[in-house]
Design a protein around this motif. Structure first.
Motif, PDB file in Angstrom:
ATOM      1  N   GLU A 107       0.836  -1.200   0.000  1.00 32.10           N
ATOM      2  CA  GLU A 107       0.000   0.000   0.000  1.00 32.10           C
ATOM      3  C   GLU A 107       0.871   1.250   0.000  1.00 32.10           C
ATOM      4  O   GLU A 107       1.858   1.325   0.720  1.00 32.10           O
ATOM      5  CB  GLU A 107      -0.898   0.007   1.235  1.00 32.10           C
ATOM      6  N   TRP A 118      -5.463   4.324  -1.594  1.00 36.54           N
ATOM      7  CA  TRP A 118      -6.797   4.801  -1.247  1.00 36.54           C
ATOM      8  C   TRP A 118      -6.911   6.272  -1.611  1.00 36.54           C
ATOM      9  O   TRP A 118      -6.067   7.074  -1.231  1.00 36.54           O
ATOM     10  CB  TRP A 118      -7.068   4.616   0.239  1.00 36.54           C
ATOM     11  N   ARG A 138     -14.505   0.321  -0.947  1.00 39.86           N
ATOM     12  CA  ARG A 138     -14.782   1.630  -0.342  1.00 39.86           C
ATOM     13  C   ARG A 138     -14.616   1.529   1.165  1.00 39.86           C
ATOM     14  O   ARG A 138     -14.824   0.464   1.757  1.00 39.86           O
ATOM     15  CB  ARG A 138     -16.215   2.097  -0.629  1.00 39.86           C
ATOM     16  N   ARG A 139     -14.274   2.644   1.779  1.00 40.52           N
ATOM     17  CA  ARG A 139     -14.247   2.743   3.232  1.00 40.52           C
ATOM     18  C   ARG A 139     -14.502   4.207   3.589  1.00 40.52           C
ATOM     19  O   ARG A 139     -14.242   5.102   2.763  1.00 40.52           O
ATOM     20  CB  ARG A 139     -12.912   2.254   3.803  1.00 40.52           C
ATOM     21  N   GLU A 189     -13.452   6.744   0.728  1.00 38.11           N
ATOM     22  CA  GLU A 189     -12.241   6.535  -0.050  1.00 38.11           C
ATOM     23  C   GLU A 189     -12.465   5.300  -0.922  1.00 38.11           C
ATOM     24  O   GLU A 189     -13.169   4.370  -0.527  1.00 38.11           O
ATOM     25  CB  GLU A 189     -11.042   6.286   0.858  1.00 38.11           C
ATOM     26  N   ALA A 233     -10.545   2.249  -3.107  1.00 44.23           N
ATOM     27  CA  ALA A 233      -9.303   1.515  -3.312  1.00 44.23           C
ATOM     28  C   ALA A 233      -8.983   1.511  -4.797  1.00 44.23           C
ATOM     29  O   ALA A 233      -9.799   1.106  -5.614  1.00 44.23           O
ATOM     30  CB  ALA A 233      -9.434   0.089  -2.801  1.00 44.23           C
TER      31      ALA A 233
END
Length: 175
Positions: A83, A121, A144-145, A156, A158
């Motif tokens: 990441e 993200w 999504r988060r 956000e 991904a």
């Protein structure tokens, strides 16, 4: 403008990371889930441990640090997905290719570290960031988060960049 260089910090350079991280938090407080006032209270031992958790890459204009990005593994369960996070560029150099150089170095680092994918993200309402990531080659996913740095109901998304032979592959384990 001098040529911008990007390099990975060594563990002994924790103070360089601390200083650029605090500068980023102060300059762009809404871009991060953390705050400068909170992280300024961290002791040296915590900063020394923190630099070892992920690769910390800095952009330099001569001797001056002008940007940062971190590259690390996504969770304990995913050994194949890296990441990018904590991307920041000094405002006077935004739009001049510094972020591109940082992301490019982060992607190369993830490839060198034998990851198959890089996850990034991006705020769904941040068209400029989505366009930037897309232009580099990151692809949007259904992941999504809630945005960690916002009190609003922003999400956000991904975005993923495959490092392997199959550019259509998307790692389901991180979404």
């Amino acid at each position: 403008m001098t040529d911008i260089t990007v390099r990975a910090l060594g563990d002994e350079e924790w103070q360089v990371y601390r200083d650029v991280r605090l500068a980023a938090l102060k300059e762009s407080p809404d871009a991060f889930a953390a705050s400068a006032s909170h992280e300024e209270g961290f002791d040296d031992d915590l900063w020394q441990a923190r630099i070892k958790r992920s690769r910390r890459l800095v952009a330099e204009d001569g001797e001056r640090v002008v940007g940062v990005v971190s590259v690390g593994r996504v969770g304990e369960e995913s050994e194949k997905v890296s990441e990018l996070f904590g991307l920041w560029v000094n405002p006077e150099l935004r739009g001049k290719g510094v972020a591109w150089k940082l992301v490019d170095a982060g992607v190369r680092q993830a490839r060198d570290d034998n990851y198959n994918f890089v996850l990034y993200w991006v705020g769904t309402d941040n068209g400029r960031a989505v366009a930037f990531a897309s232009s580099y080659g990151f692809r949007p996913t259904d992941g999504r988060r809630p945005m960690q740095s916002s009190d609003d109901d922003e999400d956000e998304m991904a975005m993923v960049y495959p490092l392997g032979d199959d550019p259509g592959a998307v790692p389901s384990s991180v979404l």
